[in-house]
Design a protein around this motif. Sequence first.
Motif, short mmCIF file in Angstrom:
data_model
loop_
_atom_site.label_atom_id
_atom_site.label_comp_id
_atom_site.label_asym_id
_atom_site.label_seq_id
_atom_site.Cartn_x
_atom_site.Cartn_y
_atom_site.Cartn_z
N ASN A 250 1.33 -1.58 -0.30
CA ASN A 250 0.42 0.66 -0.28
C ASN A 250 1.18 1.09 0.12
OD1 ASN A 250 -2.67 -1.27 0.08
ND2 ASN A 250 -2.97 -1.02 1.80
N VAL A 251 2.01 0.74 0.98
CA VAL A 251 2.93 2.41 1.11
C VAL A 251 3.09 1.95 -0.52
CG1 VAL A 251 5.46 3.20 1.38
CG2 VAL A 251 3.52 2.33 3.41
N GLU A 252 4.00 1.61 -1.15
CA GLU A 252 4.42 1.63 -2.59
C GLU A 252 2.87 1.95 -3.73
OE1 GLU A 252 6.73 1.22 -6.62
OE2 GLU A 252 6.76 1.95 -3.77
N ARG A 253 1.68 2.13 -3.62
CA ARG A 253 0.39 2.51 -4.30
C ARG A 253 0.48 3.71 -3.93
NH1 ARG A 253 -3.38 -0.62 -6.06
NH2 ARG A 253 -3.10 -2.74 -6.21
N ARG A 254 0.73 4.20 -3.12
CA ARG A 254 1.17 5.87 -2.26
C ARG A 254 2.12 6.50 -3.30
NH1 ARG A 254 -1.67 4.03 2.58
NH2 ARG A 254 0.44 3.31 3.51
N ARG A 255 3.15 6.24 -3.09
CA ARG A 255 3.97 6.55 -3.90
C ARG A 255 3.74 6.84 -5.15
NH1 ARG A 255 8.80 6.02 -6.97
NH2 ARG A 255 8.04 3.13 -7.46
N ILE A 256 3.16 6.15 -6.03
CA ILE A 256 2.88 5.50 -7.07
C ILE A 256 2.35 7.44 -7.78
CG2 ILE A 256 1.62 5.10 -9.27
CD1 ILE A 256 2.93 2.06 -7.57
N GLN A 258 1.26 9.72 -5.78
CA GLN A 258 1.93 10.88 -4.98
C GLN A 258 2.63 11.76 -6.23
OE1 GLN A 258 1.19 12.47 -2.90
NE2 GLN A 258 1.87 13.94 -3.68
N LYS A 259 3.32 10.51 -7.88
CA LYS A 259 3.90 10.89 -8.85
C LYS A 259 2.47 11.19 -9.64
CE LYS A 259 8.16 8.22 -8.77
NZ LYS A 259 8.72 9.39 -9.02
N TYR A 260 1.73 10.57 -9.62
CA TYR A 260 0.61 11.05 -10.91
C TYR A 260 0.26 12.17 -10.28
CZ TYR A 260 -0.13 6.40 -13.15
OH TYR A 260 -0.10 5.37 -13.63
N LEU A 261 0.07 12.57 -8.66
CA LEU A 261 -0.67 13.53 -8.06
C LEU A 261 0.72 14.69 -8.51
CD1 LEU A 261 -1.95 12.83 -5.14
CD2 LEU A 261 -3.64 13.19 -7.06
N ASP A 262 1.64 15.04 -8.91
CA ASP A 262 2.56 15.74 -8.98
C ASP A 262 3.01 16.22 -10.22
OD1 ASP A 262 3.24 16.46 -5.94
OD2 ASP A 262 4.76 14.46 -5.38
N GLY A 263 2.90 14.85 -11.13
CA GLY A 263 3.72 15.02 -12.66
C GLY A 263 2.31 15.22 -12.78
N ILE A 264 1.02 15.58 -13.29
CA ILE A 264 0.14 15.15 -14.29
C ILE A 264 -0.63 17.12 -14.08
CG2 ILE A 264 -2.41 14.85 -15.07
CD1 ILE A 264 -1.74 11.79 -13.91
N PRO A 275 -8.80 14.38 1.11
CA PRO A 275 -9.27 15.07 2.02
C PRO A 275 -8.24 15.31 2.95
CG PRO A 275 -11.41 14.41 1.70
CD PRO A 275 -10.42 13.37 0.76
N GLU A 276 -7.93 16.22 4.50
CA GLU A 276 -7.25 16.08 5.27
C GLU A 276 -7.53 15.07 6.22
OE1 GLU A 276 -6.69 18.80 7.25
OE2 GLU A 276 -5.71 20.72 6.18
N ASP A 277 -7.07 13.91 6.68
CA ASP A 277 -7.24 12.42 7.73
C ASP A 277 -7.60 11.65 7.12
OD1 ASP A 277 -6.58 14.98 9.93
OD2 ASP A 277 -8.88 15.75 9.65
N ILE A 278 -7.49 11.88 5.75
CA ILE A 278 -7.93 10.45 4.87
C ILE A 278 -5.96 9.07 4.04
CG2 ILE A 278 -8.67 9.56 3.55
CD1 ILE A 278 -11.20 11.31 4.26
N VAL A 279 -5.70 8.25 4.36
CA VAL A 279 -4.52 8.28 4.04
C VAL A 279 -5.51 6.72 3.34
CG1 VAL A 279 -2.47 6.93 4.57
CG2 VAL A 279 -3.41 8.62 6.11
N PRO A 280 -5.74 7.23 1.63
CA PRO A 280 -5.78 5.86 1.10
C PRO A 280 -5.02 4.90 0.55
CG PRO A 280 -5.79 8.75 -0.23
CD PRO A 280 -4.77 8.95 1.01
N VAL A 281 -5.56 4.05 -0.31
CA VAL A 281 -4.93 3.07 -0.43
C VAL A 281 -4.73 2.53 -2.08
CG1 VAL A 281 -4.32 1.28 1.16
CG2 VAL A 281 -6.74 1.06 -0.20
N TRP A 282 -5.43 3.18 -2.68
CA TRP A 282 -5.07 3.40 -4.17
C TRP A 282 -5.57 2.41 -4.67
CZ3 TRP A 282 -5.79 8.30 -5.40
CH2 TRP A 282 -5.74 9.65 -4.90
N HIS A 283 -6.61 2.00 -4.26
CA HIS A 283 -6.68 0.19 -5.45
C HIS A 283 -7.38 1.62 -6.81
CE1 HIS A 283 -8.51 -3.10 -6.69
NE2 HIS A 283 -10.09 -2.29 -6.88
N ILE A 284 -7.84 1.86 -6.63
CA ILE A 284 -8.24 2.72 -8.04
C ILE A 284 -7.65 4.53 -8.46
CG2 ILE A 284 -9.44 3.41 -10.00
CD1 ILE A 284 -9.70 0.78 -10.08
#
Length: 365
Positions: A250-256, A258-264, A275-284
């Motif tokens: 899940n940590v690796e999914r969050r890294r991926i 974040q790269k999308y969020l920063d790069g697109i 939202p604040e206080d939420i840590v997603p696991v990026w299934h999709i």
Amino acid sequence: MKVPFVSFLPMERELNKELRDAFDRVFTRSWYIEGAEDEAFEKAFAEYCTTNYCVGVGNGLDALMLALKALNVGEGDEVIVPSNTYIATALAVTYVGASLVFVEPDIRTFNIDPAKIEAAITDKTKAIMPVHLYGQACDMDPIMEIAKKYNLYVIEDCAQAHGATYKGKKVGSFGDASGFSFYPGKNLGALGDAGATVTNNKELAEKVRALGNYGSDYKYHHIHQGNNSRLDEMQAAFLAAKLPHLERMNVERRRIAQKYLDGIKNPEVILPFVPEDIVPVWHIFGIRCKRRAELEKFLNDKGIVTNKHYPIPMHLQDCYKDLGYKEGDFPIAEVISATELSIPMYYGMTDEEIQYVIDAINEFR
């Protein structure tokens, strides 16, 4: 470059020995239903979810349906569900004989909008079923407050959110019961269909177990009109082998992500909102684009496989024609269905693949 929408190969290569050992252990023992593997996985997954009990079942749909059934939700009752979700959420309600009440999502998160729930409550409402869609937790505090105010059950649909947290607390630990799917493509996936209901209520867990075992509390003694829905030993063993690795994956999914969020940076693309206080696991990782069909073709032509979650909203599905809904009845769900495009997201994506997807999306005009 070819970039698949999802690939299990990187994970399966890493866990090859653990998975083969799990198979050999079950095969050698020659015990395939309701055995030591199931018991061990249920204990481990309950601990992972920070709940007291876990009951393995056949699939995610059954996990929700059996939870509703165990809570005596049925004919004459209404269950509030988001208008934007996978069909299994609605089917679970239908299968117990209750009526669906759709509530629109927050367009930013795609999850049910708590501000719209109270207006949908009637004297027939018995439960709210929030869905932690795409691996992002719902805004649970107001949902739980509404449920308490109106004395309603909360059944969390966690099928896409294994390990996601809301204000530091794992999804699945808020409601009266929660349903998980272990379909192979999930963040924690079996090598076939599988699911689980988790809860802090011992009596409820025992009832779910009995309902999934033909309504039987012991052999040939049936206290409910039940179903056949049990987590088999082989899938339990595979899941137990994968579970210790879920957090780092899940940590690796969050890294991926974040790269999308920063790069697109394409102004035609709307990125996911967290939202604040939420840590997603990026299934999709679902983006939105008004020119979705053109973007989809553009990416596919470049070898990037995409998907759409979900192109037909539930209220317009043929199987729910009898509810009498028409286009325009749930406009937010319809906008999401018409504009959402899921881009590749899986454990083991290389940095080159991630950058290729980012560059392609930014190139789209």
